[in-house]
Design a protein around this motif. Sequence first.
Motif, PDB file in Angstrom:
ATOM      1  N   VAL A  27       0.836  -1.187   0.000  1.00  0.00           N
ATOM      2  CA  VAL A  27       0.000   0.000   0.000  1.00  0.00           C
ATOM      3  C   VAL A  27       0.869   1.234   0.000  1.00  0.00           C
ATOM      4  N   ALA A  28       0.548   2.171  -0.881  1.00  0.00           N
ATOM      5  CA  ALA A  28       1.280   3.429  -0.930  1.00  0.00           C
ATOM      6  C   ALA A  28       0.898   4.272   0.278  1.00  0.00           C
ATOM      7  N   GLU A  32       0.021   9.771  -1.070  1.00  0.00           N
ATOM      8  CA  GLU A  32       0.269   9.429  -2.464  1.00  0.00           C
ATOM      9  C   GLU A  32      -0.948   8.810  -3.144  1.00  0.00           C
ATOM     10  N   ARG A  33      -1.934   8.386  -2.362  1.00  0.00           N
ATOM     11  CA  ARG A  33      -3.096   7.710  -2.941  1.00  0.00           C
ATOM     12  C   ARG A  33      -4.146   8.673  -3.447  1.00  0.00           C
TER      13      ARG A  33
END
Length: 142
Positions: A27-28, A32-33
Amino acid sequence: MSGTAGTTETSTTTGTSTTTPPERGSVAEPAERGGLRIDRSVLRRIAEHAADAEPDCVRVRRRVAGLGMGDHGATARVAGPDKQLRIRLDLALRYPAPISVAVGSIRERVRTDLERLADCRVSSVDVTVTTLVPHPRAPRVE
């Protein structure tokens, strides 16, 4: 020696340094998502559904100009920022139910469902009991 039990093969890479892409399923970072915005109508429906899920909250027939227009459960209004939501509920309760206990349970369910599902903090849940609906009586056979 390939295929022989108890042996291991090793390989090395020299000369260049490579960056590996993130593994699948990793998972980023949240920044950043991207962002998430939940529409107020969704928050309103979560509050209404949570109130309707309580056993003492009942659906009542909707009437417009004396005509039956189906039935409805709790009605919610949502105000304030996501970290300090103010919820106003209009609902009908089963009679004879202990009103203060039923309303306290409804408030807690609305608060926890909004926090769990939408990550919103609720500062207040104001409840207006608009109707008391008696338990339906079983038909009497004589």
